[in-house]
Write an enzyme that holds these catalytic residues in place. Structure first.
Site, short mmCIF file in Angstrom:
data_model
loop_
_atom_site.label_atom_id
_atom_site.label_comp_id
_atom_site.label_asym_id
_atom_site.label_seq_id
_atom_site.Cartn_x
_atom_site.Cartn_y
_atom_site.Cartn_z
N HIS A 439 35.66 34.77 45.33
CA HIS A 439 36.85 35.08 44.52
C HIS A 439 37.02 36.60 44.37
CE1 HIS A 439 39.83 34.16 41.29
NE2 HIS A 439 39.45 35.35 40.86
N GLU A 440 35.95 37.26 43.96
CA GLU A 440 36.05 38.71 43.73
C GLU A 440 36.23 39.47 45.05
OE1 GLU A 440 36.70 39.54 40.87
OE2 GLU A 440 35.93 37.79 39.79
N HIS A 443 39.93 39.52 45.83
CA HIS A 443 40.61 40.63 45.14
C HIS A 443 40.34 41.95 45.86
CE1 HIS A 443 42.22 38.64 41.65
NE2 HIS A 443 41.05 38.23 41.21
N HIS A 446 42.21 42.41 49.12
CA HIS A 446 43.63 42.67 48.83
C HIS A 446 43.83 44.17 48.57
CE1 HIS A 446 47.42 41.25 46.41
NE2 HIS A 446 47.72 41.68 47.62
#
Length: 648
Positions: A439-440, A443, A446
């Site tokens: 998940h991290e 980020h 991105h």
């Protein structure tokens, strides 16, 4: 190419930040004298100086999060009010606002990225009340002060009510409670203390065998802070006034001004459509729990029985225990396997570099794409006493080009609190830890893969609230893919790959009773949007909630359940008229995820298209438009249902 990160000299960093704020103010005054004023001679340098200040502040806030001590706390606390004052004054500056309008009117040379920066800046100045007459501005300021006070009061009332309640139970009453939860609850006198704080509350509601105690806890939990009913009425009334002063029809419309969704109606249609698909399956899940409870002797299932019997059914259906996965998820192997996966998935190579770090266990990598070094990532994954708990991605520097044409490359930190290696055992992760890592990293990618030349819309900067979780949710979904797990899930001693049966169990456990979870989220989200579309009285708030429950809930709670009085997300947090964002971002991520899965996961042409249309574009365009550029059409709700294991 990249600056080094230094964690010492906090006092010097504080002094640099204070000087930077002053020099920025002077520099802005000199920029305002430019004639004719343009994007190139005003907004380019304006973005650069604000980004430089942001980078300096990030250094201090990052140290305060990962090497927390008295000095870092003191310095960070001293800086916060000064920064708040700096940005408030900036947001109210009529001269800057006039310059932006001038550029919008007269500068014909803007590209798409620059237009987005200008559009966002003008919008944000307007939302802060610039351009209003002095008396309206004063009224808006007073409303915001009152709202700040009321929302803080709301939150404090929930906390006080939560803290005021405790049940002290004996050994007989804690039958069924896992040992670790009993250890947390045990008091010096041998009794067990259970409270309304969520870890304690949910432990008893899930495992506590005494039904009478479950009901007592449930009743206390859902009737907390009754005085908040009157506060909700005041908060909604003030929010409605704030919206109208700023020229919006309702507060829901104001909230959506900074999001992807265009209108409250669009959000409600999305939620209703999702409910229509999920509710029949949620009803089947509920019937399954009722049948199971009956088999165990419970003829009438109540809200305080639901979690308890669901957990029993889950155990009976398939045995899932996160602990058995840990020997297959050794941290170093997981990291290397994750990098291997990302190289295969997105064509991104991670090259370890030796540089200055704030802690010996921190690792640093350069990201290389098609032979070009694009950005830098720091990984700080092990738990430490001086580090804040949880996990996050913190962007230090964005990708941008300054007014002289010089390109700055992005840098980010990924921080987690994974188990520390011991003298006898390496750091072994749970499946949920691997989900967190993915998940991290979503980020981070991105931010780090951005090729946007304007700092304010580069990477995660300027991305709408209801889309910022899209890349992170997209990436975390791959944790449950056998092809991905097989890259790194190997026993740390025998090197045996994880058995397929373990992977199947993990996927089933993820989606167990998921339709009931989905309808619950929809219930909260629709209630949130509807109460912000009008300014209802306390009684009307209850009527709206009752109506939403009637439409959506599969187990309608008792009439005394005043859940809204402790709904801090929307009445004391950042989610007002935005609670739908969780599902909205998940809709985008599910469609993107299955577009990869349906191509066999690894397809570099498809990956390159995703990288170029979504990850490299950051916040430089509306997230839904970027999604359409990638996907070729609007997202389909079927993918979201499939992700939750509830596709018809």
């Amino acid at each position: 190419m990249f600056p080094e990160f230094h964690s010492d000299n906090l006092l010097q960093k504080e002094s640099t930040i204070l000087k930077k704020m002053e020099s920025n103010k002077e520099f802005i005054q000199s920029l305002l004298k430019k004639s004719p004023i343009s994007f190139q001679n005003f907004l380019k340098p304006y973005q650069r100086i604000q980004t430089e200040l942001g980078d300096l502040v990030t250094e201090v806030s990052h140290i305060n999060s990962v090497k927390n001590n008295d000095e870092s706390q003191t310095i960070y606390s001293r800086l916060l009010p000064k920064l708040s004052e700096y940005f408030t004054d900036l947001g109210q500056n009529e001269e800057i606002y006039a310059a932006l309008l001038n550029i919008q009117k007269n500068d014909q040379s803007l590209n798409e990225e620059q237009s987005k920066v200008l559009e966002n800046e003008i919008r944000d100045f307007q939302l802060s009340g610039v351009g209003l007459n002095p008396s309206t501005k004063e009224e808006l300021k007073n409303i915001r002060i009152q709202l700040s006070d009321l929302t803080n009061q709301f939150s404090q009332n929930v906390l006080n009510a939560t803290n005021a309640f405790a049940l002290f139970l004996n050994e007989e009453d804690v039958k069924g409670i896992p040992e670790s939860d009993k250890v947390s609850a045990k008091q010096e006198d041998g009794t067990y203390k259970f409270t309304l704080h969520f870890p304690s509350y949910i432990a008893y509601m899930t495992y506590g065998e005494n039904r009478k105690i479950r009901k007592e806890l449930y009743d206390a939990y859902c009737t907390r802070a009754p005085e908040n009913g009157a506060l909700i009425e005041k908060i909604l009334n003030l929010r409605d006034k704030e919206a109208k002063l700023l020229g919006f029809e309702t507060y829901a419309h104001l909230s959506l001004a900074t999001k992807v969704a265009n209108t409250p109606e669009e959000v409600i249609t999305f939620l209703d459509h999702l409910a229509e698909k999920a509710k029949p399956i949620a009803e089947k899940e509920y019937a399954e729990i009722k049948t199971f409870a009956k088999k165990m002797g419970e003829t009438q299932i109540e809200p305080w029985d639901l979690t308890y019997y669901a957990e029993k059914l889950k155990k009976e259906s398939f045995s899932y225990d996160e602990e058995i996965y840990r020997p297959f998820l050794e941290k170093e192997t997981v990291i290397q396997g994750t990098f291997q996966f990302l190289e295969q998935l997105l064509g991104v190579r991670f090259q370890e570099v030796k540089t200055n770090v704030w802690e010996p266990s921190v690792l640093c990598y350069d990201l290389v794409v098609e032979g070009e070094t694009r950005s830098r990532l720091y990984l700080d994954l092990e738990v430490r006493s001086e580090k804040k708990g949880g996990a996050w991605m913190h962007n230090w520097k964005p990708h941008f080009q300054d007014e002289s044409g010089k390109t700055e490359l992005p840098i980010a930190f990924v921080v987690a609190s994974f188990p520390k290696a011991t003298a006898t055992q390496p750091s072994l992760l749970r499946p949920s830890d691997v989900v967190t890592l993915f998940h991290e990293l979503g980020h981070a990618l991105h931010h780090l893969l951005s090729k946007v030349n304007e700092a304010f819309v580069s990477g995660v900067n300027g991305v709408e609230w209801d889309a910022v979780e899209f890349p992170s949710q997209f990436l975390e979904n791959f944790v449950y893919e056998p092809k991905v797990l097989q890259l790194f899930a190997k026993h740390y001693q025998t090197k045996e790959p994880i058995p397929n049966s373990y992977i199947e169990t993990m996927v089933k456990a993820k989606n167990f009773m998921s339709a009931m979870g989905v309808v619950r989220q929809i219930e909260f989200a629709k209630f949130d949007m509807l109460v912000h579309k009008e300014k209802p009285t306390e009684a009307k708030v209850q009527e709206i909630l009752n109506q939403v429950r009637k439409e959506i809930a599969v187990l309608v709670p008792p009439s005394y359940n005043k859940f809204q009085n402790s709904f801090t997300h929307i009445f004391a947090g950042g989610y007002a008229a935005g609670y739908y964002s969780y599902k909205w971002a998940e809709l985008l991520s599910a469609n993107a995820f299955y577009s990869f899965v349906d191509k066999g996961v690894f397809d570099l042409e498809h990956a390159s298209h995703f990288r170029k249309t979504v990850l490299e574009k950051g916040g430089s365009a509306n997230a839904m438009n970027l999604f359409r550029d990638f996907y070729g059409k609007d997202p389909d709700i079927q993918a979201l249902l499939r992700l939750n294991g509830i596709a018809a």
